[in-house]
Design an enzyme around this catalytic site. Structure first.
Site, PDB file in Angstrom:
ATOM      1  N   GLY A   1       1.140  -0.940   0.234  1.00 34.47           N
ATOM      2  CA  GLY A   1      -0.602   0.048   0.001  1.00 34.47           C
ATOM      3  C   GLY A   1       0.671   1.359  -0.250  1.00 34.47           C
ATOM      4  O   GLY A   1       1.369   1.898  -0.786  1.00 34.47           O
ATOM      5  N   SER A   2       0.243   2.261   0.576  1.00 33.76           N
ATOM      6  CA  SER A   2       0.846   3.382   0.396  1.00 33.76           C
ATOM      7  C   SER A   2       2.192   3.283   0.801  1.00 33.76           C
ATOM      8  O   SER A   2       2.910   3.004   1.385  1.00 33.76           O
ATOM      9  CB  SER A   2       0.392   3.878   2.110  1.00 33.76           C
ATOM     10  OG  SER A   2       0.327   5.605   1.931  1.00 33.76           O
ATOM     11  N   CYS A   3       2.613   4.891   0.361  1.00 35.89           N
ATOM     12  CA  CYS A   3       4.489   5.580   0.667  1.00 35.89           C
ATOM     13  C   CYS A   3       4.402   6.214   1.729  1.00 35.89           C
ATOM     14  O   CYS A   3       5.828   6.303   2.125  1.00 35.89           O
ATOM     15  CB  CYS A   3       5.130   6.303  -0.500  1.00 35.89           C
ATOM     16  SG  CYS A   3       4.557   5.198  -1.988  1.00 35.89           S
TER      17      CYS A   3
END
Length: 584
Positions: free
Chosen positions: A65-67
């Site tokens: 998922g997210s950075c």
């Protein structure tokens, strides 16, 4: 349990620690998956939901998922709610980078180790773990001897970010020596450390950066940016900014808590003071500055990375928060990963032809497919068969990519006959000799659709959430058309998020006025992964969305139940109050 076991892995960040083990064989996104202020695992789709990572050894195969996971681990380490050590079975650069930044700029660190998959799985049932550099010992608590974490590593034990391993140009050496100030020198040290981890032997020049680190994860994210600014940080390549945590124009009138709003706005200002453009969008591919096929860029924000690589054919790694600004300050990036052509080929073939019988609204097919295929892919780049006849639009691919990036750690996908590097399956798989084949079924997609629905179809919906990722101008036009001639139910709120550029175009075209006449609230700058109370009404219990990304993260981020439905159904519910459309 059998007697204790000892294995040697790869030390990603050197250190010594001992503690109880909390482990899972399922990847986890730290952003939207762990509360950075409490350390609680809040991803309600994850088997460890409700557990805490404070003062334990935490083991997962890798992040996903997210950075912004790097920002979350930084906050956890700075506020004392973080783990004692991290163990992965894959090279996990996002979370490792957060630890490196904590060590480099704040003097806080924990050991990070990568074990081979066989050893990682053998460790999962252990109670207690000892980490000493790359050596990991596990077993029952009484079987494992604690380390002495206060003992400094010897010179041969500590893995260094020495530039000797990497070919440097004269300009690189000058930056590293501080010729452009300490901010650029610190940025170069971080870039070289990540290059070493990724096995890059040299750096390359990039043409633009998209920064995700402007999201306010807590005091640590602001302290990091302010330190770079104080050290003279200034971007040297065109740099755009991701969604921030508030709508700069409206947060006060929206009732956002003043301390949070001021800190989030200050963070955005620090990045613009360093020369970044105040674009504030999680969909930079909608901007006029979007890169062309083959262009070497450095983008953060998971959905933007996947879209850039997959749909635009630009070349970027999935850059963690903090590494993005480091690259913007120097114009240099590790020459590895998806910057290199042979690393962009697929190792997984997904046949989606039989799955297309799923009975859902047409605009739901793409996010459900992305979510399902992302789950199958894990960290592998997939090539998807059977979709070319559907001629997906840019917005279809945006929805697919955002859902894919939510549950997969792979930085791109190929759709055969659709995306630019997949004119054929052979082109997409390239030199891979052992491509794994998976056939999706209607049941696979139905299960994903149901997993995204944590509210019943007949539950009263209080809020309709749209624009995660940010809506495009065609999506705003479609929404306005669906709302035309209808009357919104007075108890329902409907909010759509978009970037400043899109908002300006929609305003000029009269679309914003049409939406506001129906009762749609249009918000700029921020996005749903950052929005909380009171923008989300405090008495709202059920949120409806057409975003698979928000349907996944929403329950953990907001504590509300989520109803996942198509755009037409969302408007229908806004008028009627409950969902009565067929949903499959």
């Amino acid at each position: 349990m059998a007697r204790h076991q000892s294995r040697h892995g790869r030390s990603l960040v050197y250190g010594r620690a001992s503690g109880s083990l909390l482990a899972s064989d399922l990847e986890l996104s730290f952003w939207g998956g762990i509360d950075p202020q409490t350390g609680e695992i809040i991803d309600r789709h994850h088997p460890l939901s409700g557990r805490h990572v404070e003062d334990i050894i935490f083991a997962i195969p890798c992040g996903r998922g997210s950075c912004s996971g790097s920002g979350v681990i930084l906050e956890l380490l700075l506020n004392g709610k973080g783990p004692k050590g991290l163990i992965f079975s894959s090279l996990e650069t996002i979370l490792t980078l957060g630890v490196i930044v904590a060590r480099e700029l704040f003097g806080k660190s924990i050991p990070v180790v990568q074990l081979v998959e066989e050893d990682f799985r053998a460790m999962l049932e252990a109670d207690y773990v000892n980490i000493d550099g790359g050596r990991v010992v596990w077993g029952d608590r009484g079987q494992v001897t604690d380390t002495a974490p206060e003992q400094p590593p010897s010179q041969h034990e500590e893995q260094s970010s020495s530039s000797q391993q990497i070919e440097l140009t004269d300009t690189d050496k000058s930056l590293l020596s501080g010729s452009r100030g300490e901010a650029s020198a610190a940025a170069m040290r971080i870039i070289l450390e990540m290059s070493r981890l990724q096995g890059a032997r040299k750096l390359l020049s990039i043409t633009q950066v998209h920064i995700d680190g402007c999201v306010y994860t807590g005091p640590g994210s602001l302290a990091f940016a302010e330190k770079l600014l104080a050290l003279g940080g200034r971007v040297v390549v065109p740099t755009t900014l991701n969604s921030i945590s508030v709508d700069q124009k409206r947060w006060r009138s929206q009732g956002v808590e003043s301390a949070f709003g001021a800190a989030a706005e200050r963070l955005a200002t620090v990045y613009t003071d360093m020369g970044a453009r105040p674009t504030f969008t999680c969909a930079p591919y909608l901007l006029e500055s979007a890169p062309r096929k083959g262009e070497q860029v450095a983008w953060a924000e998971s959905n933007a990375v996947v879209y850039a690589n997959s749909v635009l054919g630009a070349k970027t790694m999935k850059y963690p928060d903090f590494l993005d600004i480091a690259i913007a300050l120097t114009g240099r990036a590790p020459n590895g990963g998806l910057h290199i052509a042979e690393n962009r080929t697929a190792s997984l073939c997904v046949d989606a032809r039989k799955a297309l019988e799923l009975d859902v609204a047409e605009d739901l097919l793409w996010p459900v497919l992305g979510y399902c295929i992302g789950g199958f892919a894990g960290n592998r780049i997939p090539a998807v068969l059977g979709l070319e006849a559907f001629s997906p639009s840019k917005d279809d691919l945006k929805a697919f990519g955002a859902a894919f990036a939510t549950v997969s750690s792979a930085p791109m996908f190929h759709i055969v006959g659709v995306t630019p590097e997949a004119r054929s399956l052979e082109a997409a798989t390239g030199s891979f000799r052992d491509v794994k084949h998976v056939e999706l079924s209607t049941n696979d997609l139905s299960n994903c659709f149901e997993a995204l629905n944590t509210a019943a179809k007949t539950d009263k919906v209080d809020l309709i959430s749209l624009g995660n990722p940010h809506f495009s101008l065609p999506e705003l036009r479609k929404l306005a058309t669906l709302c035309h001639g209808k009357i919104k139910h007075p108890s329902k709120a409907i909010i759509v998020c978009c970037g400043r550029s899109t908002y300006g175009l929609a305003s000029q075209a009269g679309v914003v006025e049409d939406l506001e006449e129906f009762g749609v609230q249009v918000i700029e700058d921020t996005c749903w992964c950052m929005i909380g109370d009171p923008v989300i009404p405090r008495d709202a219990r059920v949120i409806m969305t057409n975003s698979a990304k928000y349907a996944h993260y929403g329950p953990g981020l907001t504590g509300r139940r989520i109803r996942f439905g198509g755009l037409e159904e969302c408007v229908q519910v806004a008028c009627q109050g409950v969902s009565d459309a067929s949903s499959g």
